[in-house]
Scaffold this active site. Structure first.
Site, PDB file in Angstrom:
ATOM      1  N   HIS A   1      41.611  37.310  41.665  1.00  0.00           N
ATOM      2  CA  HIS A   1      42.613  38.024  42.456  1.00  0.00           C
ATOM      3  C   HIS A   1      43.651  38.690  41.555  1.00  0.00           C
ATOM      4  O   HIS A   1      43.726  38.422  40.355  1.00  0.00           O
ATOM      5  CB  HIS A   1      43.313  37.067  43.432  1.00  0.00           C
ATOM      6  CG  HIS A   1      44.225  36.060  42.781  1.00  0.00           C
ATOM      7  ND1 HIS A   1      45.380  35.597  43.381  1.00  0.00           N
ATOM      8  CD2 HIS A   1      44.157  35.417  41.576  1.00  0.00           C
ATOM      9  CE1 HIS A   1      45.974  34.712  42.601  1.00  0.00           C
ATOM     10  NE2 HIS A   1      45.267  34.589  41.505  1.00  0.00           N
TER      11      HIS A   1
ATOM     12  N   CYS B   1      46.784  42.909  45.447  1.00  0.00           N
ATOM     13  CA  CYS B   1      45.772  41.932  45.863  1.00  0.00           C
ATOM     14  C   CYS B   1      44.704  42.539  46.765  1.00  0.00           C
ATOM     15  O   CYS B   1      43.498  42.388  46.507  1.00  0.00           O
ATOM     16  CB  CYS B   1      46.437  40.724  46.513  1.00  0.00           C
ATOM     17  SG  CYS B   1      47.198  41.031  48.133  1.00  0.00           S
TER      18      CYS B   1
ATOM     19  N   HIS C   1      48.311  37.611  51.439  1.00  0.00           N
ATOM     20  CA  HIS C   1      47.637  37.589  50.135  1.00  0.00           C
ATOM     21  C   HIS C   1      46.151  37.383  50.376  1.00  0.00           C
ATOM     22  O   HIS C   1      45.747  36.675  51.303  1.00  0.00           O
ATOM     23  CB  HIS C   1      48.174  36.489  49.225  1.00  0.00           C
ATOM     24  CG  HIS C   1      47.635  36.576  47.821  1.00  0.00           C
ATOM     25  ND1 HIS C   1      48.112  37.500  46.910  1.00  0.00           N
ATOM     26  CD2 HIS C   1      46.647  35.897  47.185  1.00  0.00           C
ATOM     27  CE1 HIS C   1      47.451  37.367  45.769  1.00  0.00           C
ATOM     28  NE2 HIS C   1      46.557  36.407  45.911  1.00  0.00           N
TER      29      HIS C   1
END
Length: 352
Positions: free
Chosen positions: A326, A266, A314
């Protein structure tokens, strides 16, 4: 054949046959390999979904922890190398000054003058004591001892800093090793999660997909940030370049610790995208949250980074229209999703 013997053989064969029949009729025992996940047939799709999300969430936390430890160790290695170079130069300078002081003492003892040119070269890093004229040589000789002592002090301080940096690097490498071990354990759980998904029946897979679609629709309706009415703000400048780069990576797999070009995690995606736009940013989601300018959710613009979960583990890039791009998790590829699909911690703006 003897009747008695034949009778015993018949009775033996009959007993054997009865035993075989008895064994055949017994229920077969079920053995599961220790590494195999629990059977999923008796679990609801919601339970399976929750279990998978928990495993993948743990994986992402471990990934970011390892990335952070690795980043700190790499930065400390660079600092230690720089200190060692400075220490080597300072040691060389002290040795030269020591030799010069010795030569000066011998020259003065003989009643002569030391060549000013050599002193100028050695004191070149000290402009306040540099020599403009040869007549200043005697004054330089008087200052030589002071310069030599200051260089010895500098060497001692650099030596202290180098030793401290080396100790810190050992600590960071130990931390990185711990995080790597934890990451390996999580990878084993991820393998179990992948086996769970691979072992689902077709109707279970279909129901799981439907559940995820329903969650996506719900997340779209819950978005309260900009463009919630359905419009989409266009990115400009460096942000547009970052968004274009990130969007061009769609379809590439999530891989732990990856920063491209063929795979990403990520924060690897967001940091590489902004580097491609000419604005390098911190590597990990936690460092991005701590080091970049924070803006309100209501003022989020395309190119901004949305940080998720209370531990900032994240990160995704906002692309407008209540959507993000993402790298979701292991087993998935870079994709777009509703910005409200995970608990939002906050928004940061690179380059601000």
């Amino acid at each position: 054949m003897n009747v008695s013997t034949g009778g015993r053989q018949l009775r033996s064969r009959a007993a054997s046959a009865a035993l075989v029949c008895a064994i055949t009729l017994l229920p077969s025992p079920s053995y599961a390999a220790p590494s195999e996940p629990d059977p999923q047939n008796d679990k609801s799709i919601e339970d399976i979904h929750t279990e998978l999300n928990g495993l993948y969430r743990a994986a992402e936390v471990a990934t970011e922890a390892y990335n952070t430890a690795d980043e700190k160790a790499s930065e400390q290695t660079k600092r230690l190398n720089s200190l060692r170079k400075d220490l080597t130069r300072t040691k060389s300078r002290v040795d030269d000054l020591h030799d010069l002081a010795g030569a000066a003492a011998r020259t003065q003892y003989r009643g002569g003058d030391l060549d000013a040119t050599g002193i100028q070269l050695l004191l070149g890093d000290h402009p306040d004591q540099a020599l403009d004229e040869a007549s200043q040589a005697r004054q330089a000789l008087r200052n030589l001892v002071n310069v030599s002592e200051s260089q010895k002090t500098a060497r001692a301080e650099l030596s202290r800093q180098t030793d401290a940096a080396a100790r810190k690097l050992r600590e960071l490498r130990s931390s990185r090793a711990d995080k790597a071990a934890a990451k390996q354990k999580i990878e084993e759980k991820i393998a179990a999660a992948e086996r769970i998904e691979a072992g689902l029946k077709k109707d279970q897979t279909r129901k799981l997909d439907q559940l995820e679609k329903e969650e996506t629709q719900k997340a779209k309706s819950e978005w309260t940030g900009p463009d919630s009415s359905g419009g989409r703000t266009k990115a400009t400048g460096a942000a547009a370049k970052a968004v274009d780069f990130a969007m061009a990576q769609i379809g590439k797999p999530y891989v732990w610790g990856a920063v491209g070009p063929s795979s990403y995690d990520c924060s690897g995606l967001t940091s590489t995208a902004w580097a491609a736009a000419g604005h390098p940013i911190p590597r990990t989601s936690q460092a991005q949250w701590q080091g970049l300018t924070r803006v309100s959710l209501s003022s989020a613009q395309p190119g901004d980074l949305i940080i998720y979960f209370s531990d900032a583990t994240h990160v995704a890039m906002y692309i407008g229209g209540g959507q993000i791009v993402h790298a979701p998790r292991p087993g998935r590829t870079v994709t777009t999703a509703p910005a409200a699909s995970m608990p939002v911690l906050g928004v940061v703006r690179p380059g601000a």
